[in-house]
Write a protein that holds these residues in place. Structure first.
Motif, short mmCIF file in Angstrom:
data_model
loop_
_atom_site.label_atom_id
_atom_site.label_comp_id
_atom_site.label_asym_id
_atom_site.label_seq_id
_atom_site.Cartn_x
_atom_site.Cartn_y
_atom_site.Cartn_z
N GLU A 249 -15.65 -25.42 -19.59
CA GLU A 249 -16.57 -26.05 -18.63
C GLU A 249 -17.48 -27.01 -19.40
N LEU A 250 -17.62 -28.22 -18.89
CA LEU A 250 -18.53 -29.17 -19.53
C LEU A 250 -19.93 -28.95 -18.98
N GLU A 251 -20.87 -28.65 -19.89
CA GLU A 251 -22.26 -28.50 -19.46
C GLU A 251 -22.91 -29.88 -19.48
N GLY A 252 -23.53 -30.25 -18.39
CA GLY A 252 -24.24 -31.52 -18.34
C GLY A 252 -23.30 -32.71 -18.23
N GLU A 253 -23.84 -33.89 -18.52
CA GLU A 253 -23.07 -35.11 -18.35
C GLU A 253 -22.81 -35.79 -19.69
N ILE A 254 -21.92 -36.77 -19.69
CA ILE A 254 -21.61 -37.53 -20.89
C ILE A 254 -22.40 -38.84 -20.85
N ASN A 255 -23.20 -39.10 -21.87
CA ASN A 255 -23.98 -40.34 -21.91
C ASN A 255 -23.58 -41.27 -23.05
N PHE A 256 -22.92 -40.70 -24.07
CA PHE A 256 -22.57 -41.49 -25.24
C PHE A 256 -21.08 -41.33 -25.55
N GLY A 257 -20.53 -42.38 -26.18
CA GLY A 257 -19.14 -42.30 -26.57
C GLY A 257 -18.94 -42.85 -27.97
N LEU A 258 -17.90 -42.39 -28.63
CA LEU A 258 -17.49 -43.01 -29.89
C LEU A 258 -15.98 -43.02 -29.93
N THR B 114 -20.25 -37.96 -38.98
CA THR B 114 -21.59 -38.48 -39.28
C THR B 114 -22.47 -38.52 -38.03
N LEU B 115 -21.91 -38.14 -36.91
CA LEU B 115 -22.62 -38.18 -35.63
C LEU B 115 -23.85 -37.28 -35.63
N ASP B 116 -24.94 -37.73 -34.99
CA ASP B 116 -26.04 -36.77 -34.87
C ASP B 116 -26.66 -36.71 -33.47
N ILE B 117 -25.82 -36.87 -32.45
CA ILE B 117 -26.29 -36.62 -31.09
C ILE B 117 -25.36 -35.62 -30.41
N ASP B 118 -25.83 -35.06 -29.29
CA ASP B 118 -25.12 -33.94 -28.69
C ASP B 118 -24.21 -34.25 -27.50
N ASP B 119 -24.55 -35.25 -26.72
CA ASP B 119 -23.80 -35.42 -25.46
C ASP B 119 -22.80 -36.58 -25.53
N ALA B 120 -22.11 -36.66 -26.68
CA ALA B 120 -21.15 -37.75 -26.86
C ALA B 120 -19.73 -37.27 -26.61
N MET B 121 -18.88 -38.17 -26.14
CA MET B 121 -17.46 -37.86 -26.07
C MET B 121 -16.71 -38.67 -27.12
N LEU B 122 -15.64 -38.07 -27.63
CA LEU B 122 -14.81 -38.74 -28.64
C LEU B 122 -13.56 -39.30 -27.97
N TYR C 181 -17.56 -48.24 -21.51
CA TYR C 181 -18.69 -49.07 -21.97
C TYR C 181 -19.23 -49.91 -20.81
N ALA C 182 -18.30 -50.49 -20.04
CA ALA C 182 -18.70 -51.33 -18.90
C ALA C 182 -19.44 -50.51 -17.84
N LYS C 183 -19.17 -49.21 -17.80
CA LYS C 183 -19.85 -48.33 -16.83
C LYS C 183 -21.06 -47.65 -17.45
N ASN C 184 -21.52 -48.21 -18.57
CA ASN C 184 -22.79 -47.79 -19.15
C ASN C 184 -22.77 -46.50 -19.98
N ILE C 185 -21.61 -46.08 -20.44
CA ILE C 185 -21.58 -45.05 -21.48
C ILE C 185 -22.01 -45.76 -22.76
N LYS C 186 -23.01 -45.21 -23.43
CA LYS C 186 -23.60 -45.93 -24.58
C LYS C 186 -22.88 -45.58 -25.89
N PRO C 187 -22.85 -46.55 -26.80
CA PRO C 187 -22.22 -46.26 -28.10
C PRO C 187 -23.02 -45.19 -28.86
N ALA C 188 -22.33 -44.21 -29.41
CA ALA C 188 -23.01 -43.15 -30.16
C ALA C 188 -23.51 -43.66 -31.50
N TYR C 189 -22.90 -44.74 -32.00
CA TYR C 189 -23.41 -45.41 -33.19
C TYR C 189 -22.88 -46.81 -33.30
#
Ligand SMILES: Nc1ncnc2c1ncn2[C@@H]1O[C@H](COP(=O)(O)OP(=O)(O)OP(=O)(O)O)[C@@H](O)[C@H]1O
Ligand SMILES: [Mg+2]
Lengths: 113, 137
Positions: free
Chosen positions: A19-28, A38-46, A105-113
């Protein structure tokens, strides 16, 4: 962004029971595991084309809870078992990493780095 | 608390087992998730290095209330120049290892970033020993 929204956008299928808790805000997007680590955020998808057990291990160590395997690659049972144990959602998508990244990216998922 | 694990060179199925176990234990011990991530990322990179570059290795994880001390001791080719090995982008990884998603030459620099203290000893033709210390407070 909610998981269901991501699935629609990338024509994705979830192959795990986690189960995914919460939403996805970042991507890499990467096929280099040391890069992901090297990632240091929690709500990113790979987003990756690297389809092996160490992809899931890397996600586990980096606190990544959603991994998208691009280009119709089928993940192994070992990967699914490990993802279920570590509460990681695996998505299979027919699109390539460039297309998936561009759409999200076009739908506003932000780059994790 | 002391934990012991072993790793085999070339074994990319079990590489990461120790990191995974340690992660679960630190969670049970209520260690701050940020600190836990630093510990397990460093340990995981080091574990993969043994699988990728050495023949076999032993891992000792020692946890007390102040710090976590991880020692990885391997039998392997050793590192000729630790200075080179610590440089971002330096890698001697085989094609096979690269196919697994490793070999960017970022592992040791990444371990260094995540550790409060990192000590490396290596004998060419004998093996390598890494000591990674992370403070819990
Ligand atoms: N345990 C080891 N035994 C022998 N050589 C090692 C060991 N660990 C690292 N090295 C040497 O140091 C180099 C740099 O290591 P580092 O972890 O930074 O990069 P890498 O393992 O090649 O790639 P990456 O970690 O980015 O996947 C390696 O390519 C290898 O030559
Ligand atoms: Mg490495």
């Amino acid at each position: 962004m909610k998981l269901e929204t991501i699935l629609k956008l990338v024509e994705g299928v979830v192959v795990t029971q986690s189960e995914l808790e919460g939403e996805i805000n970042f991507g890499l997007t990467s096929d280099l595991m040391s890069d992901v680590l090297t990632l240091d955020i929690d709500d990113a998808m790979l987003i990756t084309g690297l389809n092996n057990l160490q992809t899931i291990r890397t996600a586990e160590m980096s606190d990544i809870h959603c991994v998208l395997i691009a280009r119709n690659k089928k993940v192994s049972k070992e990967m699914i078992d490990l993802a279920n144990q570590s509460n990681i959602v695996i998505i299979e998508s027919p699109f390539g990493v460039f297309k998936v990244s561009g759409i999200l990216y076009a739908k506003n998922i932000k780059p994790a780095y | 608390m002391q934990l012991n694990y072993s790793i085999e060179g070339g074994d990319f199925t079990n590489a990461g087992n120790a990191s995974s176990q340690v992660k679960k234990i630190l969670k049970k011990l209520n260690v701050d998730p940020k600190i836990t991530r630093r510990v397990v990322v460093a340990l995981y990179e080091a574990e993969v290095n043994v699988a990728a570059h050495a023949y076999r290795g032993e891992i000792i994880v020692d946890i007390n209330t102040e710090r976590i001390r991880v020692v990885l001791k391997d039998e392997g080719p050793g590192i000729e120049s630790i200075e080179n090995a610590m440089t971002e982008g330096f890698s001697t990884a085989s094609a096979e290892v690269r196919q697994m998603g490793f070999g960017a030459g970022m592992g040791l620099p990444n371990i260094n970033k995540n550790a409060d203290e990192l000590n490396i000893k290596s004998d060419v033709g004998v093996g390598t020993e890494l000591e990674i210390i992370t403070k819990l407070k």
